[in-house]
Design a protein around this motif. Structure first.
Motif, PDB file in Angstrom:
ATOM      1  N   GLU A   3       0.840  -1.203   0.000  1.00  0.00           N
ATOM      2  CA  GLU A   3       0.000   0.000   0.000  1.00  0.00           C
ATOM      3  C   GLU A   3       0.873   1.251   0.000  1.00  0.00           C
ATOM      4  O   GLU A   3       0.604   2.200  -0.735  1.00  0.00           O
ATOM      5  N   MET A   4       1.942   1.253   0.781  1.00  0.00           N
ATOM      6  CA  MET A   4       2.850   2.405   0.821  1.00  0.00           C
ATOM      7  C   MET A   4       3.505   2.622  -0.538  1.00  0.00           C
ATOM      8  O   MET A   4       3.605   3.748  -1.012  1.00  0.00           O
ATOM      9  N   GLY A   5       3.900   1.545  -1.196  1.00  0.00           N
ATOM     10  CA  GLY A   5       4.496   1.658  -2.528  1.00  0.00           C
ATOM     11  C   GLY A   5       3.521   2.250  -3.528  1.00  0.00           C
ATOM     12  O   GLY A   5       3.886   3.108  -4.342  1.00  0.00           O
ATOM     13  N   ARG A   7       1.015   4.219  -2.849  1.00  0.00           N
ATOM     14  CA  ARG A   7       0.829   5.637  -2.522  1.00  0.00           C
ATOM     15  C   ARG A   7       2.001   6.482  -3.028  1.00  0.00           C
ATOM     16  O   ARG A   7       1.802   7.579  -3.553  1.00  0.00           O
ATOM     17  N   LEU A   8       3.217   5.980  -2.882  1.00  0.00           N
ATOM     18  CA  LEU A   8       4.384   6.709  -3.376  1.00  0.00           C
ATOM     19  C   LEU A   8       4.345   6.834  -4.898  1.00  0.00           C
ATOM     20  O   LEU A   8       4.690   7.886  -5.449  1.00  0.00           O
ATOM     21  N   GLU A   9       3.934   5.772  -5.579  1.00  0.00           N
ATOM     22  CA  GLU A   9       3.812   5.833  -7.035  1.00  0.00           C
ATOM     23  C   GLU A   9       2.749   6.847  -7.444  1.00  0.00           C
ATOM     24  O   GLU A   9       2.926   7.587  -8.408  1.00  0.00           O
ATOM     25  N   THR A  10       1.655   6.908  -6.708  1.00  0.00           N
ATOM     26  CA  THR A  10       0.599   7.872  -7.003  1.00  0.00           C
ATOM     27  C   THR A  10       1.103   9.297  -6.804  1.00  0.00           C
ATOM     28  O   THR A  10       0.867  10.169  -7.646  1.00  0.00           O
ATOM     29  N   ILE A  11       1.821   9.533  -5.723  1.00  0.00           N
ATOM     30  CA  ILE A  11       2.385  10.859  -5.465  1.00  0.00           C
ATOM     31  C   ILE A  11       3.348  11.244  -6.579  1.00  0.00           C
ATOM     32  O   ILE A  11       3.336  12.376  -7.064  1.00  0.00           O
ATOM     33  N   SER A  12       4.168  10.308  -7.018  1.00  0.00           N
ATOM     34  CA  SER A  12       5.110  10.558  -8.103  1.00  0.00           C
ATOM     35  C   SER A  12       4.376  10.902  -9.402  1.00  0.00           C
ATOM     36  O   SER A  12       4.744  11.844 -10.111  1.00  0.00           O
ATOM     37  N   LEU A  13       3.334  10.132  -9.717  1.00  0.00           N
ATOM     38  CA  LEU A  13       2.545  10.389 -10.927  1.00  0.00           C
ATOM     39  C   LEU A  13       1.884  11.758 -10.851  1.00  0.00           C
ATOM     40  O   LEU A  13       1.897  12.525 -11.819  1.00  0.00           O
ATOM     41  N   LEU A  14       1.312  12.096  -9.708  1.00  0.00           N
ATOM     42  CA  LEU A  14       0.677  13.406  -9.556  1.00  0.00           C
ATOM     43  C   LEU A  14       1.676  14.539  -9.753  1.00  0.00           C
ATOM     44  O   LEU A  14       1.371  15.548 -10.400  1.00  0.00           O
ATOM     45  N   GLY A  15       2.879  14.368  -9.222  1.00  0.00           N
ATOM     46  CA  GLY A  15       3.926  15.382  -9.408  1.00  0.00           C
ATOM     47  C   GLY A  15       4.305  15.538 -10.867  1.00  0.00           C
ATOM     48  O   GLY A  15       4.468  16.662 -11.363  1.00  0.00           O
ATOM     49  N   ALA A  16       4.437  14.427 -11.560  1.00  0.00           N
ATOM     50  CA  ALA A  16       4.790  14.483 -12.984  1.00  0.00           C
ATOM     51  C   ALA A  16       3.675  15.137 -13.807  1.00  0.00           C
ATOM     52  O   ALA A  16       3.952  15.929 -14.714  1.00  0.00           O
ATOM     53  N   LEU A  17       2.428  14.830 -13.497  1.00  0.00           N
ATOM     54  CA  LEU A  17       1.310  15.456 -14.213  1.00  0.00           C
ATOM     55  C   LEU A  17       1.268  16.961 -13.958  1.00  0.00           C
ATOM     56  O   LEU A  17       1.043  17.756 -14.874  1.00  0.00           O
ATOM     57  N   LYS A  18       1.509  17.360 -12.721  1.00  0.00           N
ATOM     58  CA  LYS A  18       1.524  18.779 -12.376  1.00  0.00           C
ATOM     59  C   LYS A  18       2.651  19.501 -13.112  1.00  0.00           C
ATOM     60  O   LYS A  18       2.451  20.581 -13.681  1.00  0.00           O
ATOM     61  N   ASP A  19       3.850  18.896 -13.122  1.00  0.00           N
ATOM     62  CA  ASP A  19       4.984  19.492 -13.831  1.00  0.00           C
ATOM     63  C   ASP A  19       4.687  19.627 -15.317  1.00  0.00           C
ATOM     64  O   ASP A  19       4.977  20.666 -15.924  1.00  0.00           O
ATOM     65  N   ALA A  20       4.137  18.575 -15.910  1.00  0.00           N
ATOM     66  CA  ALA A  20       3.834  18.609 -17.345  1.00  0.00           C
ATOM     67  C   ALA A  20       2.806  19.683 -17.661  1.00  0.00           C
ATOM     68  O   ALA A  20       2.925  20.404 -18.653  1.00  0.00           O
ATOM     69  N   SER A  21       1.802  19.809 -16.827  1.00  0.00           N
ATOM     70  CA  SER A  21       0.748  20.791 -17.056  1.00  0.00           C
ATOM     71  C   SER A  21       1.281  22.218 -17.019  1.00  0.00           C
ATOM     72  O   SER A  21       0.843  23.075 -17.781  1.00  0.00           O
ATOM     73  N   ARG A  22       2.257  22.457 -16.162  1.00  0.00           N
ATOM     74  CA  ARG A  22       2.834  23.805 -16.008  1.00  0.00           C
ATOM     75  C   ARG A  22       3.862  24.150 -17.084  1.00  0.00           C
ATOM     76  O   ARG A  22       4.139  25.317 -17.314  1.00  0.00           O
ATOM     77  N   ASP A  23       4.441  23.126 -17.701  1.00  0.00           N
ATOM     78  CA  ASP A  23       5.530  23.329 -18.668  1.00  0.00           C
ATOM     79  C   ASP A  23       4.953  23.620 -20.053  1.00  0.00           C
ATOM     80  O   ASP A  23       4.397  22.751 -20.710  1.00  0.00           O
ATOM     81  N   ARG A  24       5.093  24.847 -20.503  1.00  0.00           N
ATOM     82  CA  ARG A  24       4.535  25.264 -21.799  1.00  0.00           C
ATOM     83  C   ARG A  24       5.195  24.561 -22.988  1.00  0.00           C
ATOM     84  O   ARG A  24       4.630  24.546 -24.079  1.00  0.00           O
ATOM     85  N   SER A  25       6.375  23.982 -22.794  1.00  0.00           N
ATOM     86  CA  SER A  25       7.038  23.283 -23.900  1.00  0.00           C
ATOM     87  C   SER A  25       6.488  21.875 -24.110  1.00  0.00           C
ATOM     88  O   SER A  25       6.752  21.250 -25.128  1.00  0.00           O
ATOM     89  N   VAL A  26       5.721  21.370 -23.141  1.00  0.00           N
ATOM     90  CA  VAL A  26       5.120  20.040 -23.253  1.00  0.00           C
ATOM     91  C   VAL A  26       3.871  20.163 -24.121  1.00  0.00           C
ATOM     92  O   VAL A  26       2.936  20.880 -23.782  1.00  0.00           O
ATOM     93  N   ARG A  27       3.872  19.456 -25.249  1.00  0.00           N
ATOM     94  CA  ARG A  27       2.752  19.572 -26.191  1.00  0.00           C
ATOM     95  C   ARG A  27       1.745  18.443 -26.056  1.00  0.00           C
ATOM     96  O   ARG A  27       0.604  18.573 -26.455  1.00  0.00           O
ATOM     97  N   VAL A  28       2.162  17.300 -25.525  1.00  0.00           N
ATOM     98  CA  VAL A  28       1.265  16.164 -25.306  1.00  0.00           C
ATOM     99  C   VAL A  28       1.805  15.364 -24.130  1.00  0.00           C
ATOM    100  O   VAL A  28       3.018  15.330 -23.907  1.00  0.00           O
TER     101      VAL A  28
END
Length: 86
Positions: A3-5, A7-28
């Motif tokens: 369960e801890m693993g 949760r950590l994977e989910t936190i990592s995915l959420l961080g990556a999605l947030k970073d991608a959303s903020r980065d104007r150079s990311v097109r897809v």
């Protein structure tokens, strides 16, 4: 995985999605995964045998991921382990 693993994977995915959303150079955004832990969506066939409380708990713990994907400003594609087209 534990369960801890998960949760950590989910936190990592959420961080990556947030970073991608903020980065104007990311097109897809392409999300890939493999194994039992990866899901492009809920398995409604599996849920039909679950209690209402179990289904609500599933969405309580995973809904933030679905919301984050839906909020992306870029187009996105989610690919499971059996995909052959990337």
């Amino acid at each position: 995985g534990s369960e801890m693993g998960r949760r950590l994977e989910t936190i990592s995915l959420l961080g990556a999605l947030k970073d991608a959303s903020r980065d104007r150079s990311v097109r897809v955004v392409v999300v890939t995964g493999a194994g039992r832990a990866f899901s492009a969506g809920a398995d409604v066939h599996e849920m039909r045998d679950q209690s209402v409380a179990a289904v609500l708990e599933y969405y309580r713990t995973t809904g933030v991921v679905y919301d984050s994907v839906a909020a992306l400003r870029q187009p996105y594609h989610i690919v499971g382990q059996d995909a052959q087209h990337l």
